[in-house]
Design a protein around this motif. Sequence first.
Motif, mmCIF file in Angstrom:
data_model
loop_
_atom_site.group_PDB
_atom_site.id
_atom_site.type_symbol
_atom_site.label_atom_id
_atom_site.label_comp_id
_atom_site.label_asym_id
_atom_site.label_seq_id
_atom_site.Cartn_x
_atom_site.Cartn_y
_atom_site.Cartn_z
ATOM 1 N N ASP A 76 -13.738 0.999 2.374
ATOM 2 C CA ASP A 76 -15.029 0.964 3.064
ATOM 3 C C ASP A 76 -14.893 0.278 4.422
ATOM 4 N N PHE A 77 -14.180 -0.850 4.449
ATOM 5 C CA PHE A 77 -13.985 -1.586 5.696
ATOM 6 C C PHE A 77 -13.262 -0.712 6.725
ATOM 7 N N ASN A 78 -12.197 -0.049 6.305
ATOM 8 C CA ASN A 78 -11.444 0.804 7.235
ATOM 9 C C ASN A 78 -12.312 1.936 7.779
ATOM 10 N N GLN A 79 -13.152 2.519 6.937
ATOM 11 C CA GLN A 79 -14.062 3.571 7.403
ATOM 12 C C GLN A 79 -15.069 3.018 8.405
ATOM 13 N N LEU A 80 -15.596 1.861 8.115
ATOM 14 C CA LEU A 80 -16.554 1.216 9.011
ATOM 15 C C LEU A 80 -15.911 0.937 10.369
ATOM 16 N N LYS A 84 -15.554 3.560 13.352
ATOM 17 C CA LYS A 84 -16.707 3.777 14.235
ATOM 18 C C LYS A 84 -16.901 2.628 15.218
ATOM 19 N N SER A 85 -16.081 1.606 15.123
ATOM 20 C CA SER A 85 -16.249 0.396 15.925
ATOM 21 C C SER A 85 -15.441 0.449 17.211
ATOM 22 N N LYS A 86 -15.885 -0.335 18.178
ATOM 23 C CA LYS A 86 -15.105 -0.497 19.415
ATOM 24 C C LYS A 86 -13.858 -1.322 19.143
ATOM 25 N N ILE A 87 -13.955 -2.234 18.186
ATOM 26 C CA ILE A 87 -12.814 -3.053 17.781
ATOM 27 C C ILE A 87 -11.971 -2.237 16.811
ATOM 28 N N LYS A 88 -10.735 -2.036 17.124
ATOM 29 C CA LYS A 88 -9.851 -1.289 16.233
ATOM 30 C C LYS A 88 -9.182 -2.271 15.275
ATOM 31 N N ALA A 89 -9.513 -2.123 14.011
ATOM 32 C CA ALA A 89 -8.981 -3.027 13.000
ATOM 33 C C ALA A 89 -8.814 -2.260 11.706
ATOM 34 N N ARG A 90 -7.925 -2.769 10.864
ATOM 35 C CA ARG A 90 -7.721 -2.155 9.553
ATOM 36 C C ARG A 90 -7.193 -3.200 8.590
ATOM 37 N N ILE A 91 -7.308 -2.855 7.305
ATOM 38 C CA ILE A 91 -6.772 -3.698 6.247
ATOM 39 C C ILE A 91 -5.999 -2.799 5.292
ATOM 40 N N ASP A 92 -4.859 -3.240 4.846
ATOM 41 C CA ASP A 92 -4.052 -2.477 3.892
ATOM 42 C C ASP A 92 -4.729 -2.588 2.524
ATOM 43 N N PRO A 93 -5.251 -1.474 1.986
ATOM 44 C CA PRO A 93 -5.954 -1.532 0.704
ATOM 45 C C PRO A 93 -5.095 -2.024 -0.458
ATOM 46 N N SER A 94 -3.799 -1.805 -0.399
ATOM 47 C CA SER A 94 -2.952 -2.245 -1.515
ATOM 48 C C SER A 94 -2.767 -3.765 -1.528
ATOM 49 N N ALA A 95 -2.887 -4.398 -0.365
ATOM 50 C CA ALA A 95 -2.756 -5.855 -0.290
ATOM 51 C C ALA A 95 -4.130 -6.525 -0.249
ATOM 52 N N GLY A 96 -5.026 -5.993 0.575
ATOM 53 C CA GLY A 96 -6.400 -6.474 0.621
ATOM 54 C C GLY A 96 -6.606 -7.891 1.087
ATOM 55 N N LEU A 97 -5.718 -8.402 1.929
ATOM 56 C CA LEU A 97 -5.826 -9.811 2.290
ATOM 57 C C LEU A 97 -5.793 -10.084 3.797
ATOM 58 N N ILE A 98 -5.248 -9.169 4.591
ATOM 59 C CA ILE A 98 -5.070 -9.404 6.021
ATOM 60 C C ILE A 98 -5.719 -8.272 6.822
ATOM 61 N N ILE A 99 -6.567 -8.651 7.774
ATOM 62 C CA ILE A 99 -7.141 -7.677 8.713
ATOM 63 C C ILE A 99 -6.279 -7.687 9.961
ATOM 64 N N GLU A 100 -5.796 -6.524 10.322
ATOM 65 C CA GLU A 100 -4.942 -6.379 11.498
ATOM 66 C C GLU A 100 -5.769 -5.802 12.637
ATOM 67 N N THR A 101 -5.675 -6.416 13.805
ATOM 68 C CA THR A 101 -6.366 -5.920 14.988
ATOM 69 C C THR A 101 -5.582 -6.334 16.223
ATOM 70 N N TRP A 102 -6.084 -5.988 17.383
ATOM 71 C CA TRP A 102 -5.440 -6.384 18.625
ATOM 72 C C TRP A 102 -6.488 -6.475 19.726
ATOM 73 N N VAL A 103 -6.172 -7.259 20.717
ATOM 74 C CA VAL A 103 -7.021 -7.366 21.907
ATOM 75 C C VAL A 103 -6.126 -7.211 23.124
ATOM 76 N N GLN A 104 -6.743 -6.883 24.260
ATOM 77 C CA GLN A 104 -5.956 -6.704 25.473
ATOM 78 C C GLN A 104 -5.663 -8.026 26.177
ATOM 79 N N ASN A 105 -6.554 -9.006 25.986
ATOM 80 C CA ASN A 105 -6.314 -10.310 26.607
ATOM 81 C C ASN A 105 -6.995 -11.408 25.792
ATOM 82 N N MET A 106 -6.655 -12.638 26.101
ATOM 83 C CA MET A 106 -7.147 -13.788 25.331
ATOM 84 C C MET A 106 -8.662 -13.928 25.376
#
Length: 134
Positions: A46-50, A53-75
């Motif tokens: 559900d989180f990955n599907q949500l 549609k977001s401007k923030i590109k993020a995902r979580i590995d469903p098999s682990a379910g503990l870490i959200i991975e994302t990135w930004v262009q600057n601090m």
Amino acid sequence: MPEMEGISDIRICGIDPMRPPRVRKEPYIDLYFQLTHQAPVRWCEDFNQLMLKSKIKARIDPSAGLIIETWVQNMNQIEAALSALKRAIHACNDQFIARFHAEAAAALKAGATLNDEGEQGRLNRIIKNLHYED
């Protein structure tokens, strides 16, 4: 029926200590946010599907379910990214809980009990169908 315990407690509790953010030459910073506890597979999906549609590109590995991975262009974008992720987690928690209640109500209406699925449901059916008379 999905697991309900602790869903409303899912939130970001910090940065993954195994993958701290690093300044690189590339114009982005990888961020790995750790959750308070492991999220169920369905919640992660559900989180990955949500997040699609977001401007923030993020995902979580469903098999682990503990870490959200994302990135930004600057601090300067880190705090905004964290705020967006916190809102998404809250929305995902609410959606997951609402679906759980809807599925439970549908199961009860159909004559099932909350424990009729999974291993507990299988055990309940075996016990129910035992014949004690010879």
